[in-house]
Design a protein around this motif. Structure first.
Motif, PDB file in Angstrom:
ATOM      1  N   ILE A 205       0.991  -1.163  -0.064  1.00 57.82           N
ATOM      2  CA  ILE A 205       0.170  -0.184  -0.134  1.00 57.82           C
ATOM      3  C   ILE A 205       0.791   1.494  -0.068  1.00 57.82           C
ATOM      4  O   ILE A 205       1.642   1.239   0.683  1.00 57.82           O
ATOM      5  CB  ILE A 205      -0.868  -0.085   1.213  1.00 57.82           C
ATOM      6  N   PRO A 206       0.527   2.289  -0.887  1.00 57.08           N
ATOM      7  CA  PRO A 206       1.485   3.496  -0.923  1.00 57.08           C
ATOM      8  C   PRO A 206       0.985   4.327   0.317  1.00 57.08           C
ATOM      9  O   PRO A 206       0.106   4.365   0.820  1.00 57.08           O
ATOM     10  CB  PRO A 206       0.879   4.073  -2.187  1.00 57.08           C
ATOM     11  N   ALA A 207       2.138   5.043   0.680  1.00 56.14           N
ATOM     12  CA  ALA A 207       2.139   5.794   1.859  1.00 56.14           C
ATOM     13  C   ALA A 207       1.143   7.140   1.422  1.00 56.14           C
ATOM     14  O   ALA A 207       1.184   7.525   0.217  1.00 56.14           O
ATOM     15  CB  ALA A 207       3.310   6.763   1.903  1.00 56.14           C
ATOM     16  N   PRO A 208      -0.011   7.440   2.324  1.00 55.92           N
ATOM     17  CA  PRO A 208      -0.895   8.380   1.948  1.00 55.92           C
ATOM     18  C   PRO A 208      -0.200   9.804   1.498  1.00 55.92           C
ATOM     19  O   PRO A 208      -0.863  10.273   0.387  1.00 55.92           O
ATOM     20  CB  PRO A 208      -1.558   8.722   3.151  1.00 55.92           C
ATOM     21  N   GLU A 209       0.880  10.015   2.044  1.00 57.50           N
ATOM     22  CA  GLU A 209       1.511  11.250   1.819  1.00 57.50           C
ATOM     23  C   GLU A 209       2.154  11.338   0.223  1.00 57.50           C
ATOM     24  O   GLU A 209       1.996  12.241  -0.403  1.00 57.50           O
ATOM     25  CB  GLU A 209       2.457  11.833   2.748  1.00 57.50           C
ATOM     26  N   TYR A 234       0.836  -6.063 -16.235  1.00 57.08           N
ATOM     27  CA  TYR A 234       1.300  -7.404 -15.456  1.00 57.08           C
ATOM     28  C   TYR A 234       0.267  -7.234 -14.283  1.00 57.08           C
ATOM     29  O   TYR A 234      -0.107  -8.050 -13.675  1.00 57.08           O
ATOM     30  CB  TYR A 234       2.387  -7.158 -14.810  1.00 57.08           C
ATOM     31  N   ALA A 235       0.096  -5.917 -13.853  1.00 56.81           N
ATOM     32  CA  ALA A 235      -0.622  -5.960 -12.449  1.00 56.81           C
ATOM     33  C   ALA A 235      -1.875  -6.363 -12.265  1.00 56.81           C
ATOM     34  O   ALA A 235      -2.516  -6.694 -11.289  1.00 56.81           O
ATOM     35  CB  ALA A 235      -0.439  -4.417 -11.940  1.00 56.81           C
ATOM     36  N   GLN A 236      -2.388  -6.609 -13.501  1.00 57.42           N
ATOM     37  CA  GLN A 236      -3.938  -6.807 -13.782  1.00 57.42           C
ATOM     38  C   GLN A 236      -4.971  -6.213 -12.696  1.00 57.42           C
ATOM     39  O   GLN A 236      -5.863  -6.666 -12.298  1.00 57.42           O
ATOM     40  CB  GLN A 236      -4.248  -8.418 -13.251  1.00 57.42           C
ATOM     41  N   ALA A 237      -4.800  -4.560 -13.044  1.00 62.22           N
ATOM     42  CA  ALA A 237      -5.788  -3.732 -12.281  1.00 62.22           C
ATOM     43  C   ALA A 237      -6.423  -2.905 -13.295  1.00 62.22           C
ATOM     44  O   ALA A 237      -6.616  -1.715 -13.236  1.00 62.22           O
ATOM     45  CB  ALA A 237      -4.704  -2.733 -11.344  1.00 62.22           C
ATOM     46  N   ASP A 238      -6.777  -3.680 -14.217  1.00 61.48           N
ATOM     47  CA  ASP A 238      -7.256  -3.086 -15.716  1.00 61.48           C
ATOM     48  C   ASP A 238      -8.500  -2.371 -15.274  1.00 61.48           C
ATOM     49  O   ASP A 238      -8.300  -1.072 -15.733  1.00 61.48           O
ATOM     50  CB  ASP A 238      -7.712  -4.191 -16.698  1.00 61.48           C
ATOM     51  N   ILE A 319       5.057   5.564 -10.629  1.00 62.65           N
ATOM     52  CA  ILE A 319       4.083   4.626  -9.536  1.00 62.65           C
ATOM     53  C   ILE A 319       4.868   3.236  -9.795  1.00 62.65           C
ATOM     54  O   ILE A 319       5.006   3.137 -11.173  1.00 62.65           O
ATOM     55  CB  ILE A 319       2.564   4.349 -10.059  1.00 62.65           C
ATOM     56  N   ASP A 320       5.526   2.600  -8.922  1.00 65.60           N
ATOM     57  CA  ASP A 320       6.241   1.407  -9.029  1.00 65.60           C
ATOM     58  C   ASP A 320       6.544   0.779  -7.799  1.00 65.60           C
ATOM     59  O   ASP A 320       6.553   1.315  -6.706  1.00 65.60           O
ATOM     60  CB  ASP A 320       7.775   1.862  -9.745  1.00 65.60           C
ATOM     61  N   ILE A 321       6.859  -0.537  -8.102  1.00 67.55           N
ATOM     62  CA  ILE A 321       6.790  -1.435  -6.914  1.00 67.55           C
ATOM     63  C   ILE A 321       8.293  -1.343  -6.408  1.00 67.55           C
ATOM     64  O   ILE A 321       8.508  -1.647  -5.094  1.00 67.55           O
ATOM     65  CB  ILE A 321       6.323  -2.738  -7.014  1.00 67.55           C
ATOM     66  N   SER A 322       8.910  -0.940  -6.904  1.00 66.00           N
ATOM     67  CA  SER A 322      10.375  -0.771  -6.629  1.00 66.00           C
ATOM     68  C   SER A 322      10.856   0.593  -6.129  1.00 66.00           C
ATOM     69  O   SER A 322      10.798   1.572  -6.765  1.00 66.00           O
ATOM     70  CB  SER A 322      11.429  -1.268  -7.712  1.00 66.00           C
ATOM     71  N   GLY A 338       4.461   1.054  -4.285  1.00 67.19           N
ATOM     72  CA  GLY A 338       3.404   0.159  -3.967  1.00 67.19           C
ATOM     73  C   GLY A 338       2.987  -0.594  -5.021  1.00 67.19           C
ATOM     74  O   GLY A 338       3.591  -0.227  -6.352  1.00 67.19           O
ATOM     75  N   ASP A 339       2.243  -1.545  -4.819  1.00 68.86           N
ATOM     76  CA  ASP A 339       1.848  -2.190  -6.116  1.00 68.86           C
ATOM     77  C   ASP A 339       0.707  -1.606  -7.012  1.00 68.86           C
ATOM     78  O   ASP A 339       0.030  -0.665  -6.259  1.00 68.86           O
ATOM     79  CB  ASP A 339       1.182  -3.641  -5.635  1.00 68.86           C
ATOM     80  N   ILE A 340       0.703  -1.563  -8.140  1.00 64.19           N
ATOM     81  CA  ILE A 340      -0.125  -0.673  -8.971  1.00 64.19           C
ATOM     82  C   ILE A 340      -1.714  -0.617  -8.639  1.00 64.19           C
ATOM     83  O   ILE A 340      -2.072   0.408  -8.694  1.00 64.19           O
ATOM     84  CB  ILE A 340       0.089  -1.064 -10.331  1.00 64.19           C
ATOM     85  N   GLY A 341      -1.945  -2.099  -8.179  1.00 66.25           N
ATOM     86  CA  GLY A 341      -3.374  -2.160  -7.935  1.00 66.25           C
ATOM     87  C   GLY A 341      -3.720  -1.196  -6.895  1.00 66.25           C
ATOM     88  O   GLY A 341      -4.633  -0.218  -6.824  1.00 66.25           O
ATOM     89  N   SER A 342      -3.030  -1.438  -5.754  1.00 70.65           N
ATOM     90  CA  SER A 342      -3.240  -0.428  -4.460  1.00 70.65           C
ATOM     91  C   SER A 342      -2.857   1.196  -4.919  1.00 70.65           C
ATOM     92  O   SER A 342      -3.587   1.983  -4.300  1.00 70.65           O
ATOM     93  CB  SER A 342      -2.277  -0.949  -3.270  1.00 70.65           C
ATOM     94  N   CYS A 343      -1.817   1.318  -5.587  1.00 67.02           N
ATOM     95  CA  CYS A 343      -1.586   2.796  -5.845  1.00 67.02           C
ATOM     96  C   CYS A 343      -2.647   3.300  -6.846  1.00 67.02           C
ATOM     97  O   CYS A 343      -2.957   4.513  -6.497  1.00 67.02           O
ATOM     98  CB  CYS A 343      -0.388   2.982  -6.725  1.00 67.02           C
ATOM     99  N   VAL A 344      -3.097   2.703  -7.727  1.00 63.96           N
ATOM    100  CA  VAL A 344      -4.198   3.309  -8.538  1.00 63.96           C
ATOM    101  C   VAL A 344      -5.493   3.562  -7.695  1.00 63.96           C
ATOM    102  O   VAL A 344      -6.394   4.524  -7.727  1.00 63.96           O
ATOM    103  CB  VAL A 344      -4.366   2.448  -9.828  1.00 63.96           C
TER     104      VAL A 344
END
Ligand code: ADP
Ligand code: TZD
Ligand code: MG
Length: 580
Positions: A205-209, A234-238, A319-322, A338-344
């Protein structure tokens, strides 16, 4: 568990035993892995047999590199690590290319190789296929492990799975010495050592700030742009990615394997105005795309910089997990890790219900360039030159893909790659798989096999004649498993073009192949359908028939040998061509 009963001393009870082979199979199955891409031989032949007997799908290839590429793309398509299984030393090395490719492209894959006797290898006493495989794999893999004892197989496979799919995905090497497979342990005890990995790729989960910071910058933009990369595919957050794009109204640019994540024909798609939007945008949001060579490192003339390494002045949100990806090439003003699904999702939530759309001025100017370029392209596509060129052939492929949007498009070559990417629109996520980050030749048939196996969909492989040669023998594999793969070899008699000559008149030029080769006849040797197509009409008929019948098909599409350009679109990277 398929175990062997072993007779003990008279009077004692029979003890149920499990060997290393069985524990590997059980550990994979326990983790929902049901397919292995392999090439048998000492010491893993029985592993392939027993995995098949135990109901796993074992796809046997003609060269390990192709099995490896298959595993890597299976990982990309399914988010589960693709398994490639090879023999020791040479088999391992053949598979290693794909392992490095998986790591480079952030695809989850596990290369399991049998290896020779540790004692002999470590003393360099000359064992059969002796090689210190673990040491060689380590720098090319995200992680590398060796299992020496049967009771550690469960842990070894669990660690490999976690390493492959968690965080930034990558290739993992798992070394299994021959002796491991033959070890026997008590079956019940063995069962207890197996691990079903809980939550192998935990959400990040990305940091709210960081979300707030990104949205402030995005809101301030006058000319915003979103770049979608294969990490986003890849993230399947289509659905959430689509909501983000449509809610903000921001134009987007898909990287090659992100084409179709949003339809290429969407009104916000800026592909046809790429060279306009990159230097003009003032805020760019990267979603699962690195600022590597494919994006000119985020600077220089492509981005509006005055000199080749100069910053263009835009702000970047990434936006990247790394977490290490940010600032790799230029300053990232708002990293969202964060992971793209959670970030988006977090971005969508924090945006609230109303969001100002980009100005009509920005959208209008993009639309104008886009329309002009699309119109120009339509004119070129409508021509019907003889011999057929890349455009007239790809005009057919474009129509066929449009009519079959679920088909998976595999693509490699130079001109055959670049023209296909720009001409053939994609309509759905993860339908285009290609040479990736390295621009590698040889992925074609391995990708085709895996794509057909894991999706069950029709595969259309658009291959340069040189590119096809790297994995061409796998047409036998495609025929053997009767896969719905339609290969189109764009045959221009060579690498880039077929027109070079040896100035001394002795040998064929290095870039040139046998003229008028009949690639279609290769597949006929294995019972597939071969078609020789010299016109768009013949190509269309053959592709339609291949898709209707779902038979393995190879179409030799004869392309004007003068039609291509040196290195396709990346001529500028070629030192000798640059001098000209
Ligand atoms: P492209 O070649 O399409 O530009 P890249 O391979 O350069 O894409 O970049 C993909 C990026 O996506 C990598 O930096 C990787 O860390 C990131 N990534 C991969 N999977 C995820 C994910 N599930 N969530 C967030 N980022 C991801
Ligand atoms: N080897 C590997 C593994 N990857 C590579 N990218 C290359 C060599 C160099 N290379 C390219 O970058 S494209 C290409 C090669 C050999 C082939 C281009 O010829 P083609 O395509 O027939 O596949 P076109 O349509 O003739 O351009
Ligand atoms: Mg060629």
């Amino acid at each position: 568990m398929n175990t062997t009963a072993q007779a003990l001393a008279p009077g004692a009870q029979t003890q149920e035993m499990a060997d290393g082979f069985q524990l590997v199979i059980d550990a994979l199955k326990l983790n929902g892995i049901d397919t292995i891409y392999a090439l048998p031989g000492i010491p893993i032949t029985d592993l392939t047999r027993r995995a098949q007997a135990d109901g796993m799908r074992v796809l046997s290839f003609r060269h390990e590199q192709n099995a490896g590429y298959a595993a890597s793309i299976a990982g990309f398509l399914t988010q589960k690590p693709g398994i490639c299984l090879t023999v020791s030393a040479p088999g391992f090395l053949n598979g290693l290319n794909a392992l490095a490719h998986a790591t480079t492209n952030c695809f989850p894959m596990i290369l399991i190789s049998g290896s020779s006797e540790r004692e002999i290898v470590d003393l360099q006493q000359g064992d059969y296929e002796e090689l210190d495989q673990l040491a060689i794999a380590r720098p090319l893999a995200k992680a590398a492990y060796r299992v020496l004892h049967a009771e550690d197989i469960g842990v070894g496979i669990a660690r490999a799975i976690r390493a492959a799919v968690s965080g930034r995905p990558g290739g993992v090497y798992l070394d299994m010495p021959a002796k491991l497979f033959a070890q026997s342990i008590d079956a019940a005890a063995g069962r207890k050592t197996l691990i079903k990995v809980v939550d192998p790729a935990p959400k990040q989960i990305p940091a709210p700030e960081s979300v707030k910071r990104a949205l402030e910058i995005l809101k301030s933009a006058k000319r915003p742009l979103i770049v979608l990369g294969k990490g986003a595919a890849y993230a399947q957050a289509d659905a959430d990615i689509r909501s983000l794009i449509e809610k903000t109204g921001i134009p987007y640019l898909p990287m090659s394997m992100a084409k179709g994540l949003m339809p290429d024909v969407h009104e916000q798609c800026a592909s046809a105005a790429r060279s306009y939007v990159l230097p003009e945008a003032d805020v760019v949001m990267l979603i699962g795309a690195r600022l590597n060579w494919l994006l000119s490192h985020g600077k220089g003339k492509t981005w509006g910089g005055k000199a080749s390494k100069e910053w263009g002045g835009q702000k970047f949100i990434q936006i990247d997990i790394s977490p290490q990806e940010a600032d790799s090439n230029v300053r990232i003003d708002a990293p969202v890790v964060g992971d793209i699904g959670s970030c988006v999702k977090a971005l969508l939530e924090a945006m609230g219900s109303s969001w100002p759309k980009p100005s009509t001025e920005w959208m209008g100017s993009i639309f104008e360039r886009k329309s002009k370029n699309i119109e120009k392209m339509a004119e070129t596509l409508a021509k019907n030159p003889s011999p057929m060129n890349f455009h007239s052939a790809l005009n057919v492929v474009r129509d066929v893909v449009k009519a079959n949007p679920d088909a998976i498009l595999v693509n490699e070559g130079a001109n055959a790659l670049d023209f296909t990417r720009s001409i053939v629109d994609m309509y759905k996520p993860r339908k285009r798989i290609d040479v990736g980050t390295w621009g590698i030749m040889g992925i074609g048939m391995g990708y085709s096999v895996a794509a057909a196996v894991v999706t069950g969909q029709q595969v259309i492989a658009i291959e340069g004649d040189s590119a096809f040669g790297f994995s061409g023998m796998e047409v036998e594999t495609i025929c053997r498993y009767n896969l719905p793969v339609c290969i189109v070899v764009m045959n221009n008699n060579g690498v880039y073009k077929g027109t070079d000559v040896d100035p001394n008149g002795r040998d064929p030029a290095p870039t040139v192949f046998v003229k008028n080769a009949r690639y279609d006849r290769i597949i006929e040797a294995f019972g597939g359908v071969g078609v020789h197509a010299t016109t768009p009409a013949e190509l269309r008929k053959a592709m339609d028939e291949a898709i209707r019948s779902r038979k393995p098909t190879l179409i030799n599409a004869v392309i004007d040998e003068t039609a291509g350009t040196e290195s396709g679109r990346i001529t500028s990277l070629n030192p000798s061509a640059k001098k000209k």
